[in-house]
Design a protein around this motif. Sequence first.
Motif, PDB file in Angstrom:
ATOM      1  N   VAL A 105       3.107  -9.855  -9.033  1.00 38.12           N
ATOM      2  CA  VAL A 105       4.561  -9.793  -9.060  1.00 38.12           C
ATOM      3  C   VAL A 105       5.102 -10.225  -7.701  1.00 38.12           C
ATOM      4  O   VAL A 105       4.384 -10.237  -6.699  1.00 38.12           O
ATOM      5  CB  VAL A 105       5.058  -8.372  -9.395  1.00 38.12           C
ATOM      6  N   PHE A 106       6.379 -10.556  -7.696  1.00 37.55           N
ATOM      7  CA  PHE A 106       7.063 -10.902  -6.457  1.00 37.55           C
ATOM      8  C   PHE A 106       7.898  -9.695  -6.045  1.00 37.55           C
ATOM      9  O   PHE A 106       8.850  -9.327  -6.729  1.00 37.55           O
ATOM     10  CB  PHE A 106       7.928 -12.145  -6.651  1.00 37.55           C
ATOM     11  N   ASN A 107       7.506  -9.069  -4.955  1.00 38.26           N
ATOM     12  CA  ASN A 107       8.182  -7.885  -4.450  1.00 38.26           C
ATOM     13  C   ASN A 107       9.313  -8.331  -3.520  1.00 38.26           C
ATOM     14  O   ASN A 107       9.116  -8.491  -2.319  1.00 38.26           O
ATOM     15  CB  ASN A 107       7.196  -6.984  -3.719  1.00 38.26           C
ATOM     16  N   ASN A 108      10.488  -8.528  -4.089  1.00 40.35           N
ATOM     17  CA  ASN A 108      11.622  -9.034  -3.327  1.00 40.35           C
ATOM     18  C   ASN A 108      12.311  -7.970  -2.489  1.00 40.35           C
ATOM     19  O   ASN A 108      13.352  -8.232  -1.887  1.00 40.35           O
ATOM     20  CB  ASN A 108      12.622  -9.694  -4.285  1.00 40.35           C
ATOM     21  N   LEU A 109      11.721  -6.780  -2.412  1.00 38.88           N
ATOM     22  CA  LEU A 109      12.268  -5.713  -1.580  1.00 38.88           C
ATOM     23  C   LEU A 109      11.724  -5.740  -0.156  1.00 38.88           C
ATOM     24  O   LEU A 109      12.131  -4.931   0.677  1.00 38.88           O
ATOM     25  CB  LEU A 109      11.986  -4.342  -2.208  1.00 38.88           C
ATOM     26  N   VAL A 110      10.811  -6.662   0.146  1.00 41.56           N
ATOM     27  CA  VAL A 110      10.304  -6.753   1.513  1.00 41.56           C
ATOM     28  C   VAL A 110      11.455  -7.118   2.442  1.00 41.56           C
ATOM     29  O   VAL A 110      12.400  -7.808   2.045  1.00 41.56           O
ATOM     30  CB  VAL A 110       9.127  -7.743   1.629  1.00 41.56           C
ATOM     31  N   ASN A 111      11.395  -6.638   3.681  1.00 40.86           N
ATOM     32  CA  ASN A 111      12.518  -6.777   4.609  1.00 40.86           C
ATOM     33  C   ASN A 111      12.298  -7.704   5.790  1.00 40.86           C
ATOM     34  O   ASN A 111      13.253  -8.082   6.457  1.00 40.86           O
ATOM     35  CB  ASN A 111      12.892  -5.393   5.169  1.00 40.86           C
ATOM     36  N   THR A 112      11.046  -8.019   6.075  1.00 41.68           N
ATOM     37  CA  THR A 112      10.757  -8.834   7.257  1.00 41.68           C
ATOM     38  C   THR A 112       9.819  -9.978   6.889  1.00 41.68           C
ATOM     39  O   THR A 112       9.149  -9.947   5.846  1.00 41.68           O
ATOM     40  CB  THR A 112      10.093  -8.000   8.370  1.00 41.68           C
ATOM     41  N   VAL A 113       9.752 -10.945   7.777  1.00 40.69           N
ATOM     42  CA  VAL A 113       8.838 -12.069   7.566  1.00 40.69           C
ATOM     43  C   VAL A 113       7.402 -11.567   7.461  1.00 40.69           C
ATOM     44  O   VAL A 113       6.640 -12.009   6.601  1.00 40.69           O
ATOM     45  CB  VAL A 113       8.992 -13.115   8.699  1.00 40.69           C
ATOM     46  N   GLY A 114       7.025 -10.614   8.312  1.00 43.99           N
ATOM     47  CA  GLY A 114       5.668 -10.060   8.265  1.00 43.99           C
ATOM     48  C   GLY A 114       5.372  -9.400   6.933  1.00 43.99           C
ATOM     49  O   GLY A 114       4.305  -9.623   6.347  1.00 43.99           O
ATOM     50  N   GLU A 115       6.322  -8.590   6.434  1.00 41.87           N
ATOM     51  CA  GLU A 115       6.139  -7.964   5.119  1.00 41.87           C
ATOM     52  C   GLU A 115       6.067  -9.026   4.033  1.00 41.87           C
ATOM     53  O   GLU A 115       5.299  -8.895   3.080  1.00 41.87           O
ATOM     54  CB  GLU A 115       7.292  -7.001   4.814  1.00 41.87           C
ATOM     55  N   TRP A 116       6.857 -10.062   4.153  1.00 40.74           N
ATOM     56  CA  TRP A 116       6.865 -11.142   3.171  1.00 40.74           C
ATOM     57  C   TRP A 116       5.485 -11.790   3.088  1.00 40.74           C
ATOM     58  O   TRP A 116       4.963 -12.024   2.001  1.00 40.74           O
ATOM     59  CB  TRP A 116       7.943 -12.165   3.536  1.00 40.74           C
ATOM     60  N   HIS A 117       4.893 -12.045   4.246  1.00 44.31           N
ATOM     61  CA  HIS A 117       3.551 -12.648   4.263  1.00 44.31           C
ATOM     62  C   HIS A 117       2.513 -11.734   3.608  1.00 44.31           C
ATOM     63  O   HIS A 117       1.626 -12.212   2.900  1.00 44.31           O
ATOM     64  CB  HIS A 117       3.101 -12.960   5.697  1.00 44.31           C
ATOM     65  N   GLU A 118       2.625 -10.439   3.821  1.00 49.28           N
ATOM     66  CA  GLU A 118       1.616  -9.487   3.367  1.00 49.28           C
ATOM     67  C   GLU A 118       1.862  -8.904   1.980  1.00 49.28           C
ATOM     68  O   GLU A 118       0.919  -8.625   1.249  1.00 49.28           O
ATOM     69  CB  GLU A 118       1.508  -8.327   4.364  1.00 49.28           C
ATOM     70  N   TYR A 119       3.141  -8.676   1.630  1.00 49.68           N
ATOM     71  CA  TYR A 119       3.428  -7.849   0.459  1.00 49.68           C
ATOM     72  C   TYR A 119       4.380  -8.478  -0.555  1.00 49.68           C
ATOM     73  O   TYR A 119       4.887  -7.783  -1.422  1.00 49.68           O
ATOM     74  CB  TYR A 119       4.030  -6.502   0.906  1.00 49.68           C
ATOM     75  N   TRP A 120       4.632  -9.779  -0.449  1.00 51.59           N
ATOM     76  CA  TRP A 120       5.564 -10.390  -1.390  1.00 51.59           C
ATOM     77  C   TRP A 120       4.894 -10.696  -2.721  1.00 51.59           C
ATOM     78  O   TRP A 120       5.389 -10.337  -3.773  1.00 51.59           O
ATOM     79  CB  TRP A 120       6.173 -11.651  -0.782  1.00 51.59           C
ATOM     80  N   GLU A 121       3.760 -11.373  -2.698  1.00 52.06           N
ATOM     81  CA  GLU A 121       2.998 -11.690  -3.919  1.00 52.06           C
ATOM     82  C   GLU A 121       1.830 -10.717  -3.986  1.00 52.06           C
ATOM     83  O   GLU A 121       0.830 -10.902  -3.296  1.00 52.06           O
ATOM     84  CB  GLU A 121       2.458 -13.118  -3.876  1.00 52.06           C
TER      85      GLU A 121
END
Length: 160
Positions: free
Chosen positions: A132-148
Amino acid sequence: MFVPFDTLPDESKIWIYQCNRKFSDEEVNQIENDLMTFVEDWSAHGTGLEASFVVKYNRFIILAVNQEVQMATGCSIDKSVEFIQSLEKKYMVDLLDKMNVTYKQGEHITHKTLTDFKRMAKEKAVSENTIVFNNLVNTVGEWHEYWEVPAIESWHSRFF
């Protein structure tokens, strides 16, 4: 002021907008031009924001601001939402509805209402391992780690 997305620090603030349909390659090119114009002029209290964007999978628009240089303020965030609303009108799409889920089925990306996704989880049409795409991430670092991520590793886990 535009900076390349991959140069932003991990602490940079991001906003993710998912589209209810896939953009064509031509639309992505136009959207990227519009984003560049917006980001170049984006400011907070008269100070330019060090900002960037990326369009992923012809479906997601990610805006980012390096808040170590200048914080995004309420007015600047409002301007970004107005810009996204203008894209919605221009392309006749939905980018602001947070009550939708986007996930992968193999290499295909699927967009469903939250209600449909819940039903599919109960029916086992999607699983804890569905990406899933977790669009609740808040930072670029979180996006890299926890988006997909597998659904079990995101807020989607409550449906399983």
